[in-house]
Design a protein around this motif. Sequence first.
Motif, PDB file in Angstrom:
ATOM      1  N   HIS A  16      37.323 -31.228 -25.139  1.00 36.44           N
ATOM      2  CA  HIS A  16      36.154 -31.918 -25.689  1.00 36.44           C
ATOM      3  C   HIS A  16      36.141 -33.312 -25.077  1.00 36.44           C
TER       4      HIS A  16
ATOM      5  N   LYS B 201      32.928 -25.022 -21.993  1.00 34.68           N
ATOM      6  CA  LYS B 201      32.371 -23.868 -22.715  1.00 34.68           C
ATOM      7  C   LYS B 201      33.407 -22.770 -22.939  1.00 34.68           C
TER       8      LYS B 201
ATOM      9  N   TRP C 240      19.793 -35.657 -20.011  1.00 36.45           N
ATOM     10  CA  TRP C 240      20.750 -35.198 -21.020  1.00 36.45           C
ATOM     11  C   TRP C 240      21.778 -36.287 -21.336  1.00 36.45           C
TER      12      TRP C 240
ATOM     13  N   GLU D 164      23.534 -26.932 -20.223  1.00 35.85           N
ATOM     14  CA  GLU D 164      24.017 -26.373 -21.501  1.00 35.85           C
ATOM     15  C   GLU D 164      25.176 -27.195 -22.066  1.00 35.85           C
TER      16      GLU D 164
ATOM     17  N   SER E 116      23.964 -30.615 -23.263  1.00 36.24           N
ATOM     18  CA  SER E 116      23.088 -30.525 -24.444  1.00 36.24           C
ATOM     19  C   SER E 116      23.887 -30.398 -25.729  1.00 36.24           C
ATOM     20  N   ASP E 117      25.133 -29.999 -25.627  1.00 37.53           N
ATOM     21  CA  ASP E 117      25.940 -29.661 -26.798  1.00 37.53           C
ATOM     22  C   ASP E 117      26.819 -30.850 -27.192  1.00 37.53           C
ATOM     23  N   GLU E 118      26.439 -31.511 -28.277  1.00 36.64           N
ATOM     24  CA  GLU E 118      27.173 -32.725 -28.662  1.00 36.64           C
ATOM     25  C   GLU E 118      28.565 -32.411 -29.188  1.00 36.64           C
ATOM     26  N   SER E 119      28.834 -31.138 -29.472  1.00 37.37           N
ATOM     27  CA  SER E 119      30.213 -30.807 -29.874  1.00 37.37           C
ATOM     28  C   SER E 119      31.124 -30.744 -28.643  1.00 37.37           C
TER      29      SER E 119
END
Length: 921
Positions: free
Chosen positions: A431, A426, A478, A454, A457-460
């Motif tokens: 990545h 984050k 998740w 969090e 949950s974020d596919e990026s």
Amino acid sequence: MDHATLRTTPLENFPPPEQWDHWEELDAKAWPRRVTKQYSLVPTICFNCEAACGLIAYVDKSDGHIQKVEGNPFHPGSRGRNCAKGPATINQVNDPERILYPMKRIGARGSGRFERTTWDEVLAILGARIRKAIVEGRKTEVMYHVGRPGHDGYIERVLQAWGVDGHNSHTNVCSAAARLGYTLWSGYDRPSPDYENAKFTLLLSSHLETGHYFNPHAQRIIDGKMKGGKLAVCDIRLSNTASMGDYWLAPRPGTEALMLLGFVHVILREDLVDWTFVQDWVEWRAYQKAKGRSETFAAFQQDLAADYAFATPAHVAEVCGLDAALVEQIGREIGQAGSAFASHVWRNAAAGNEGGWATARCLQFVSVLVGAVGSLGGTAGAGTNKFVPSPFSKPRPQDVWSELLYPREWPLAHHELSYLLPHLLKSGRGHIDTYFTRVYNPVWTNPDGAMWIEALSDESLVGCHAVLSPTWNETARWADFVLPMGHATERHDLMSQETHAATWIGFRQPVHRVLAERQGKKITWTYECNPGQVWEEDEFWIALSWQVDPDGSLGIRQHFESPYRKGERVTVEEYYQWIFENSVPGLPEAAAKLGLSPLEYMRTHGCFLVQDQVYKTHEAELPRGDYEVDAERGEVKQGGKVVGVYAGGKARVGFPTQSRKLELFSQTMVDWGWPELASPVYVESHIDEGKLDRQKGEMVLVATFRLPTLIHTRSANSKWLTELSNTNPVWMHPSDAARLGVEMGDLLRVATRTGYYCNVVWVTEGVRPGLVACSHHMGRWAVKGDAVGGNHWQLHDVDLRKVTDTAYLMRRVKPVGAFASQDKESEKVWWHSGGVHQNMTFPVQPDPVSGMHCWHQKVVVTAAQPGDRYGDVFVDTKKSMEVFEEWLAKAHPAGEYGVDGLRRPLHLKRVCRPTDAAFQL
Ligand code: SF4
């Protein structure tokens, strides 16, 4: 070990190994009728903690059903004795809510909706992703993250064959601090005490010997006591182990290292030091030189005593809150035990505190002074009591470095900064393309679980997430794929642990497959025999590696080709066959004596004692060679490099350090910005008494223990274990309870920097006043309405909702209780707590040196507030990031500190070590 040796065991009524292939006994459940049943007894290895105890599965020959799981009396480490979690394997196997087939996500990630898929589809999708990342040079974007490891070196080999820097572990929420403290001394990162022969044992352990780690240790500690040895246990909580001790030491949390220096002081002052050992085996000259002192041994002796003169029992007693006479007495008794002094720290103070690694360093200091290193009744380096054989091919190291694994801020971290992964992602530091969590549940196990939610949950941030697990867990919600992997009776692994002064290997086996093969059936993949299509990682990684490099053009496939059938895919049997034939000294000969192949021997016996009575390995003579010997300095060199120690008139191997001696002084610490920590010192913890505001009601929360019947995630699918332990109240001393006006069973709110949880209080004198303690192995949950789930023996349904942009409230909507399933006993569940999840309310607190998460929390404890409910968990991830940044600022990053533009010292171990070139910033 042959059949004749095996029969010398005292457990005479256990079925003899010659009859394991066909064993008959009466069916207990048929009583009073006498019904005889035929079993095949298949040895395997427990998978419910790291200890790797031996198990025997009684597999019914008529239907392949496992009737029971008992201890294997011939296993050198466990000797037939297991904790409750070993036999409970059968619950895990028969859990009516198991995930039996590979699943893929069908809604948005985190929607909790999955459907069944096939192994072929899983392999095709994951194989294509990984291949693409490798071909495109994104070799830091494939990550494997392990909770409970299995076979040492197996996955490392896979990842290095792929050429990726992608091994992540759980170690920095577990043992990394202690490992650093031990490593700085000897190059061995964990201790192996010889409890059985110890005259005095000192444990700094909140759960090692309470049944979590090393039931094999627990039995030997008691053996040592039965022989007259004394036991002292340092734990701020009266643990099961402490209750068996001659002494229970409960110093103020965070001061344990100073207590140990108090023992050092007494040993020096009373001249109970083994000076001959110290002179030969400690690199004391570097200590003197660094301080600009005379490099004579006599000067060193005087200087050392002067350096630790401050740690008087009176001073220690005042700071640590202990009795000075007790510090004096224990210090003296350790000195009198001399080389028969055994000691151990693993989590406990090392895992709780900033500077916790110094606890291990100071404990080892005590052992070194009395000459109890590798001795009978002393403590060896774990590496000397563990045997890890080599496989048939070894890929070259990867030439890349992932800063998501080893960020530059912690160049001395002993393992990956695993629990910071969401914070790093984050913060824009990288990545992940393809992420595997393996028997690992970071959303629930790690601190700051909401940060994990969090990030996942974020596919990026995480392109694809595959969960490899024998059971449903919180993190699986998740995931994109949930892939069922086997329990102890459903998989292969080769195990070895430092249970005592010996080396052995144990063979974990899929017992249904072994039975099928004993019955002459031909099996290709283990999932053909396991319940549903539960697979095993060994075969999964072989199959996936072929998928990544089907034609061999990437140079990967060659490492997964059979050493016996050129160009063809290696089978799991061949993999182990090669190891047993070529890499385990003495096994081929022992097998031949029984007319067996090495593989047949291991299939039949499940374990092999490689070497017994392993002591003083540092004294082993160097092989003949052309050495330069400096007898005066005790150095043996080759080409100008120190390669051994000259002691007792011989060139010896010494320890795996740069000086080959035990390092009282660490130049590495100086070079990397910590000169004040170069020798054993006491580091003030983040929860030191002076940093607590008692006026505001601040206390220390100790969360580093668990009840001995529990595993992390995987006890919730065992009805027996959950019936034994199904609640985790907050331990509190009666004086604190009186101050707060609460009584046994009252609801509390425990507030951390980032949130709070609500749990009931257990008022007990078994904990030091001024702190609270809560076991972290309870409070499993599932989000209400999810289509997939499990573990309802212990798990409760929750409503998990965002109450602001960054804050979450989790509230239970259905307590644990009776539920309908194929197991009729699920309707008899009488307990309704299941415990409270607390780790989610803990911010990350990375130790600036070791990188270890410092588990102890500064908390404010109050009676519950209006509207609070049992089990409530609240957390704000905005504050999580703030606390992360605060701790980040304490670190000494490579580049600003260190040498030669390195990310990390070249000599410091690193999991899946890349090439030297990759160490360059
Ligand atoms: S100590 Fe218990 S859980 Fe650990 S391996 Fe042994 S039997 Fe299994």
